[in-house]
Design a protein around this motif. Structure first.
Motif, PDB file in Angstrom:
ATOM      1  N   PHE A  56       0.846  -1.190   0.000  1.00 17.89           N
ATOM      2  CA  PHE A  56       0.000   0.000   0.000  1.00 17.89           C
ATOM      3  C   PHE A  56       0.881   1.239   0.000  1.00 17.89           C
ATOM      4  N   MET A  57       0.421   2.296  -0.634  1.00 15.13           N
ATOM      5  CA  MET A  57       1.137   3.564  -0.571  1.00 15.13           C
ATOM      6  C   MET A  57       1.023   4.104   0.848  1.00 15.13           C
ATOM      7  N   ALA A  58       2.146   4.473   1.438  1.00 17.51           N
ATOM      8  CA  ALA A  58       2.161   4.919   2.831  1.00 17.51           C
ATOM      9  C   ALA A  58       1.302   6.160   3.049  1.00 17.51           C
ATOM     10  N   THR A  59       1.198   7.022   2.047  1.00 19.98           N
ATOM     11  CA  THR A  59       0.388   8.240   2.195  1.00 19.98           C
ATOM     12  C   THR A  59      -1.095   7.936   2.266  1.00 19.98           C
ATOM     13  N   ARG A  60      -1.511   6.755   1.812  1.00 13.55           N
ATOM     14  CA  ARG A  60      -2.930   6.368   1.826  1.00 13.55           C
ATOM     15  C   ARG A  60      -3.316   5.530   3.046  1.00 13.55           C
ATOM     16  N   VAL A  61      -2.335   5.024   3.771  1.00 14.11           N
ATOM     17  CA  VAL A  61      -2.622   4.168   4.926  1.00 14.11           C
ATOM     18  C   VAL A  61      -3.042   5.039   6.101  1.00 14.11           C
ATOM     19  N   LEU A  62      -4.241   4.782   6.617  1.00 13.66           N
ATOM     20  CA  LEU A  62      -4.756   5.517   7.766  1.00 13.66           C
ATOM     21  C   LEU A  62      -4.428   4.821   9.076  1.00 13.66           C
ATOM     22  N   ALA A  63      -4.469   3.490   9.072  1.00 12.45           N
ATOM     23  CA  ALA A  63      -4.190   2.730  10.294  1.00 12.45           C
ATOM     24  C   ALA A  63      -3.612   1.368   9.929  1.00 12.45           C
ATOM     25  N   LEU A  64      -2.716   0.916  10.779  1.00  9.64           N
ATOM     26  CA  LEU A  64      -2.102  -0.400  10.635  1.00  9.64           C
ATOM     27  C   LEU A  64      -2.179  -1.042  12.016  1.00  9.64           C
ATOM     28  N   VAL A  65      -3.036  -2.053  12.158  1.00  5.84           N
ATOM     29  CA  VAL A  65      -3.302  -2.641  13.466  1.00  5.84           C
ATOM     30  C   VAL A  65      -2.811  -4.077  13.477  1.00  5.84           C
ATOM     31  N   GLU A  66      -1.816  -4.361  14.317  1.00  6.76           N
ATOM     32  CA  GLU A  66      -1.308  -5.722  14.464  1.00  6.76           C
ATOM     33  C   GLU A  66      -2.074  -6.398  15.589  1.00  6.76           C
ATOM     34  N   GLN A  67      -2.613  -7.583  15.305  1.00  4.11           N
ATOM     35  CA  GLN A  67      -3.394  -8.317  16.294  1.00  4.11           C
ATOM     36  C   GLN A  67      -2.809  -9.713  16.461  1.00  4.11           C
ATOM     37  N   PRO A  68      -1.841  -9.858  17.366  1.00  5.08           N
ATOM     38  CA  PRO A  68      -1.255 -11.178  17.585  1.00  5.08           C
ATOM     39  C   PRO A  68      -2.215 -12.096  18.323  1.00  5.08           C
ATOM     40  N   VAL A  69      -2.046 -13.379  18.119  1.00  2.12           N
ATOM     41  CA  VAL A  69      -2.838 -14.376  18.846  1.00  2.12           C
ATOM     42  C   VAL A  69      -2.371 -14.354  20.296  1.00  2.12           C
ATOM     43  N   PRO A  70      -3.293 -14.368  21.251  1.00  6.03           N
ATOM     44  CA  PRO A  70      -2.864 -14.396  22.657  1.00  6.03           C
ATOM     45  C   PRO A  70      -2.041 -15.650  22.939  1.00  6.03           C
ATOM     46  N   ARG A  71      -0.875 -15.463  23.491  1.00  6.85           N
ATOM     47  CA  ARG A  71       0.002 -16.585  23.827  1.00  6.85           C
ATOM     48  C   ARG A  71      -0.352 -17.086  25.217  1.00  6.85           C
ATOM     49  N   GLU A  72      -0.138 -18.375  25.427  1.00  6.62           N
ATOM     50  CA  GLU A  72      -0.379 -18.930  26.754  1.00  6.62           C
ATOM     51  C   GLU A  72       0.706 -18.428  27.691  1.00  6.62           C
ATOM     52  N   ASP A  73       0.315 -17.887  28.812  1.00  6.11           N
ATOM     53  CA  ASP A  73       1.265 -17.364  29.787  1.00  6.11           C
ATOM     54  C   ASP A  73       1.684 -18.492  30.716  1.00  6.11           C
ATOM     55  N   ALA A  74       2.970 -18.603  30.954  1.00  5.28           N
ATOM     56  CA  ALA A  74       3.495 -19.682  31.798  1.00  5.28           C
ATOM     57  C   ALA A  74       2.979 -19.579  33.226  1.00  5.28           C
ATOM     58  N   SER A  75       2.660 -18.368  33.686  1.00  6.86           N
ATOM     59  CA  SER A  75       2.188 -18.202  35.060  1.00  6.86           C
ATOM     60  C   SER A  75       0.786 -18.772  35.257  1.00  6.86           C
ATOM     61  N   GLU A  76       0.034 -18.942  34.166  1.00  2.00           N
ATOM     62  CA  GLU A  76      -1.307 -19.505  34.268  1.00  2.00           C
ATOM     63  C   GLU A  76      -1.278 -21.012  34.490  1.00  2.00           C
ATOM     64  N   HIS A  77      -0.192 -21.644  34.078  1.00  3.59           N
ATOM     65  CA  HIS A  77      -0.073 -23.091  34.217  1.00  3.59           C
ATOM     66  C   HIS A  77       0.702 -23.424  35.481  1.00  3.59           C
ATOM     67  N   GLN A  78       0.312 -24.506  36.097  1.00  2.00           N
ATOM     68  CA  GLN A  78       1.034 -24.934  37.283  1.00  2.00           C
ATOM     69  C   GLN A  78       2.347 -25.564  36.836  1.00  2.00           C
ATOM     70  N   GLU A  79       3.444 -25.021  37.321  1.00  2.48           N
ATOM     71  CA  GLU A  79       4.744 -25.537  36.925  1.00  2.48           C
ATOM     72  C   GLU A  79       5.133 -26.708  37.810  1.00  2.48           C
ATOM     73  N   ARG A  80       5.735 -27.725  37.189  1.00  2.59           N
ATOM     74  CA  ARG A  80       6.218 -28.877  37.954  1.00  2.59           C
ATOM     75  C   ARG A  80       7.613 -29.201  37.450  1.00  2.59           C
ATOM     76  N   PRO A  81       8.424 -29.776  38.300  1.00  2.00           N
ATOM     77  CA  PRO A  81       9.800 -30.081  37.878  1.00  2.00           C
ATOM     78  C   PRO A  81       9.802 -31.172  36.826  1.00  2.00           C
ATOM     79  N   LEU A  82      10.842 -31.171  36.009  1.00  2.00           N
ATOM     80  CA  LEU A  82      10.966 -32.175  34.958  1.00  2.00           C
ATOM     81  C   LEU A  82      11.252 -33.555  35.543  1.00  2.00           C
ATOM     82  N   ARG A  83      11.986 -33.585  36.646  1.00  4.46           N
ATOM     83  CA  ARG A  83      12.238 -34.855  37.326  1.00  4.46           C
ATOM     84  C   ARG A  83      12.285 -34.581  38.825  1.00  4.46           C
TER      85      ARG A  83
END
Length: 88
Positions: A56-83
């Motif tokens: 697109f020509m930059a002079t014609r662009v009114l808005a550019l909105v980036e909408q990333p997919v929400p990532r899973e936050d590690a703090s929401e999951h219960q962490e357990r040791p690998l061994r």
């Protein structure tokens, strides 16, 4: 990441038009770049190959909105040791 998207609102004279570029498959992402008065929005694979590009020509662009997919936050999951600790 699959589901990432970028919305571009462009001035089309007497009205505006909205375009979307979406990462359609797993492992793909959407990248934006502004070069020489042109806004480029590209869907890119993991290896860096461009699948498709919208320009697109930059002079014609009114808005550019980036909408990333929400990532899973590690703090929401219960962490357990690998061994278990043998000393405990």
């Amino acid at each position: 990441m699959k589901g990432d998207r970028v919305e571009i609102v462009v001035d089309a004279g007497d009205t505006t038009r909205t375009y979307e570029v979406v990462a359609s498959r797993a492992g793909r992402r959407v990248e934006t770049a502004v070069r020489r008065g042109v806004v480029e929005v590209s869907e890119v694979t993991r290896s860096g190959s461009v699948v498709r590009t919208a320009r697109f020509m930059a002079t014609r662009v009114l808005a550019l909105v980036e909408q990333p997919v929400p990532r899973e936050d590690a703090s929401e999951h219960q962490e357990r040791p690998l061994r278990e600790d043998p000393k405990a």
